[in-house]
Design a protein around this motif. Structure first.
Motif, PDB file in Angstrom:
ATOM      1  N   PHE A   1       5.068  40.582 -11.250  1.00  0.00           N
ATOM      2  CA  PHE A   1       5.554  39.124 -11.591  1.00  0.00           C
ATOM      3  C   PHE A   1       6.934  39.129 -11.637  1.00  0.00           C
ATOM      4  O   PHE A   1       7.669  40.017 -12.153  1.00  0.00           O
ATOM      5  CB  PHE A   1       5.094  38.356 -12.884  1.00  0.00           C
ATOM      6  CG  PHE A   1       5.720  36.993 -13.242  1.00  0.00           C
ATOM      7  CD1 PHE A   1       5.186  35.982 -12.534  1.00  0.00           C
ATOM      8  CD2 PHE A   1       6.600  37.162 -13.937  1.00  0.00           C
ATOM      9  CE1 PHE A   1       5.821  34.905 -12.750  1.00  0.00           C
ATOM     10  CE2 PHE A   1       7.398  36.023 -14.154  1.00  0.00           C
ATOM     11  CZ  PHE A   1       6.806  34.720 -13.682  1.00  0.00           C
ATOM     12  N   HIS A   2       7.597  38.314 -10.741  1.00  0.00           N
ATOM     13  CA  HIS A   2       8.805  38.348 -10.586  1.00  0.00           C
ATOM     14  C   HIS A   2       9.495  36.755 -10.926  1.00  0.00           C
ATOM     15  O   HIS A   2       9.133  35.851 -10.418  1.00  0.00           O
ATOM     16  CB  HIS A   2       9.436  38.611  -9.190  1.00  0.00           C
ATOM     17  CG  HIS A   2       9.448  40.007  -8.831  1.00  0.00           C
ATOM     18  ND1 HIS A   2      10.192  40.971  -9.376  1.00  0.00           N
ATOM     19  CD2 HIS A   2       8.589  40.628  -8.175  1.00  0.00           C
ATOM     20  CE1 HIS A   2      10.085  42.156  -9.202  1.00  0.00           C
ATOM     21  NE2 HIS A   2       8.786  42.017  -8.281  1.00  0.00           N
ATOM     22  N   ALA A   3      10.340  36.695 -11.873  1.00  0.00           N
ATOM     23  CA  ALA A   3      10.987  35.348 -12.005  1.00  0.00           C
ATOM     24  C   ALA A   3      12.426  35.322 -11.493  1.00  0.00           C
ATOM     25  O   ALA A   3      13.266  36.384 -11.622  1.00  0.00           O
ATOM     26  CB  ALA A   3      11.152  35.074 -13.620  1.00  0.00           C
ATOM     27  N   HIS A   4      12.470  34.398 -10.510  1.00  0.00           N
ATOM     28  CA  HIS A   4      13.677  34.174  -9.876  1.00  0.00           C
ATOM     29  C   HIS A   4      14.496  32.760 -10.292  1.00  0.00           C
ATOM     30  O   HIS A   4      14.232  31.602  -9.766  1.00  0.00           O
ATOM     31  CB  HIS A   4      13.551  33.879  -8.318  1.00  0.00           C
ATOM     32  CG  HIS A   4      13.099  35.250  -7.819  1.00  0.00           C
ATOM     33  ND1 HIS A   4      12.614  35.228  -6.447  1.00  0.00           N
ATOM     34  CD2 HIS A   4      13.028  36.468  -8.228  1.00  0.00           C
ATOM     35  CE1 HIS A   4      12.238  36.323  -6.263  1.00  0.00           C
ATOM     36  NE2 HIS A   4      12.529  37.265  -7.109  1.00  0.00           N
ATOM     37  N   PRO A   5      15.366  32.724 -11.370  1.00  0.00           N
ATOM     38  CA  PRO A   5      15.974  31.740 -12.007  1.00  0.00           C
ATOM     39  C   PRO A   5      16.690  30.878 -10.964  1.00  0.00           C
ATOM     40  O   PRO A   5      16.855  29.430 -11.064  1.00  0.00           O
ATOM     41  CB  PRO A   5      16.756  32.238 -13.047  1.00  0.00           C
ATOM     42  CG  PRO A   5      16.440  33.590 -13.695  1.00  0.00           C
ATOM     43  CD  PRO A   5      15.817  34.160 -12.231  1.00  0.00           C
ATOM     44  N   GLN A   6      17.498  31.334 -10.129  1.00  0.00           N
ATOM     45  CA  GLN A   6      18.074  30.642  -9.292  1.00  0.00           C
ATOM     46  C   GLN A   6      17.554  30.791  -7.935  1.00  0.00           C
ATOM     47  O   GLN A   6      18.014  30.276  -6.634  1.00  0.00           O
ATOM     48  CB  GLN A   6      19.583  31.490  -9.007  1.00  0.00           C
ATOM     49  CG  GLN A   6      20.429  31.087 -10.084  1.00  0.00           C
ATOM     50  CD  GLN A   6      20.268  32.069 -11.191  1.00  0.00           C
ATOM     51  OE1 GLN A   6      19.980  33.240 -10.917  1.00  0.00           O
ATOM     52  NE2 GLN A   6      20.369  31.414 -12.552  1.00  0.00           N
ATOM     53  N   GLY A   7      16.254  31.296  -7.670  1.00  0.00           N
ATOM     54  CA  GLY A   7      15.423  31.208  -6.282  1.00  0.00           C
ATOM     55  C   GLY A   7      15.822  32.581  -5.705  1.00  0.00           C
ATOM     56  O   GLY A   7      16.487  33.371  -6.167  1.00  0.00           O
ATOM     57  N   PRO A   8      15.084  32.674  -4.665  1.00  0.00           N
ATOM     58  CA  PRO A   8      14.249  31.826  -4.017  1.00  0.00           C
ATOM     59  C   PRO A   8      12.821  31.927  -4.322  1.00  0.00           C
ATOM     60  O   PRO A   8      12.659  32.753  -5.353  1.00  0.00           O
ATOM     61  CB  PRO A   8      14.366  32.429  -2.192  1.00  0.00           C
ATOM     62  CG  PRO A   8      14.693  33.677  -2.728  1.00  0.00           C
ATOM     63  CD  PRO A   8      15.587  34.011  -3.782  1.00  0.00           C
ATOM     64  N   ARG A   9      11.683  31.082  -3.907  1.00  0.00           N
ATOM     65  CA  ARG A   9      10.560  31.300  -4.241  1.00  0.00           C
ATOM     66  C   ARG A   9       9.683  32.272  -3.491  1.00  0.00           C
ATOM     67  O   ARG A   9       8.516  32.323  -3.469  1.00  0.00           O
ATOM     68  CB  ARG A   9       9.937  29.967  -4.281  1.00  0.00           C
ATOM     69  CG  ARG A   9       8.544  29.928  -4.965  1.00  0.00           C
ATOM     70  CD  ARG A   9       7.978  28.325  -5.023  1.00  0.00           C
ATOM     71  NE  ARG A   9       8.770  27.340  -4.469  1.00  0.00           N
ATOM     72  CZ  ARG A   9       8.230  26.018  -4.256  1.00  0.00           C
ATOM     73  NH1 ARG A   9       7.279  25.582  -4.773  1.00  0.00           N
ATOM     74  NH2 ARG A   9       9.309  25.219  -3.629  1.00  0.00           N
ATOM     75  N   GLU A  10      10.397  33.206  -2.869  1.00  0.00           N
ATOM     76  CA  GLU A  10       9.665  34.336  -2.022  1.00  0.00           C
ATOM     77  C   GLU A  10      10.210  35.498  -2.555  1.00  0.00           C
ATOM     78  O   GLU A  10      11.380  35.415  -3.338  1.00  0.00           O
ATOM     79  CB  GLU A  10      10.204  34.103  -0.611  1.00  0.00           C
ATOM     80  CG  GLU A  10       9.679  32.922  -0.009  1.00  0.00           C
ATOM     81  CD  GLU A  10      10.404  31.599  -0.113  1.00  0.00           C
ATOM     82  OE1 GLU A  10      11.714  31.783  -0.483  1.00  0.00           O
ATOM     83  OE2 GLU A  10      10.077  30.752  -0.075  1.00  0.00           O
ATOM     84  N   PRO A  11       9.666  36.597  -2.391  1.00  0.00           N
ATOM     85  CA  PRO A  11       9.971  38.057  -2.719  1.00  0.00           C
ATOM     86  C   PRO A  11      11.572  38.263  -2.151  1.00  0.00           C
ATOM     87  O   PRO A  11      11.645  37.781  -0.824  1.00  0.00           O
ATOM     88  CB  PRO A  11       9.073  38.845  -2.200  1.00  0.00           C
ATOM     89  CG  PRO A  11       7.635  38.080  -1.919  1.00  0.00           C
ATOM     90  CD  PRO A  11       8.332  36.834  -1.640  1.00  0.00           C
ATOM     91  N   THR A  12      12.187  39.202  -2.676  1.00  0.00           N
ATOM     92  CA  THR A  12      13.528  39.354  -2.116  1.00  0.00           C
ATOM     93  C   THR A  12      13.356  41.071  -2.056  1.00  0.00           C
ATOM     94  O   THR A  12      12.699  41.740  -2.543  1.00  0.00           O
ATOM     95  CB  THR A  12      14.764  39.042  -2.908  1.00  0.00           C
ATOM     96  OG1 THR A  12      14.569  39.598  -4.117  1.00  0.00           O
ATOM     97  CG2 THR A  12      14.607  37.562  -3.279  1.00  0.00           C
TER      98      THR A  12
END
Length: 127
Positions: A66-77
């Protein structure tokens, strides 16, 4: 946890239980993995820093992240730790902002199951 970690990103190891191990019929194939456990991201951090290995996750567990991206994006990086399945969430941290992907970044269906995982015990483990 995502809201508490904000503005920092968060990465959490997720582990499955086979659908057939549940007491209730989930309407899934018995071998379907159901994500039931997570490992706290700070557990074992000092050991990992020294040895370079994640020793806080039991062997054979943690096939999802699980990854939380506070500034986005909503895709894996490229900065994310990849696994067989990757779940990404963005603010406002509700169910509508969560998506699942496979290792190559293709979207996966994510279905919420209302079920209690089977009880586990240490069994005959001795110190």
């Amino acid at each position: 946890m995502s809201a508490d970690a904000e503005p920092d990103a968060l990465s959490v190891v997720l582990a499955p239980t086979r659908a057939g191990a549940f007491d209730a019929d989930l309407g899934l194939d018995a071998d379907t993995p159901v994500l039931t456990h997570f490992y706290l991201p700070d557990a074992g951090r000092s050991v990992t820093a020294v040895f370079g290995l994640d020793l806080s996750t039991p062997a054979g567990r943690g096939r999802a992240r699980f990854h939380a991206h506070p500034q986005g994006p909503r895709e894996p990086t490229k900065r994310d730790d990849f696994a067989a399945a990757v779940i990404v969430a963005v603010p406002p941290w509700d169910r509508t902002e969560v998506r699942a992907y496979d290792r190559s970044g293709s979207r996966l269906a994510l279905e919420e199951v209302d079920a209690e995982p089977p009880e586990e015990s240490l069994g005959d483990a001795s110190l």
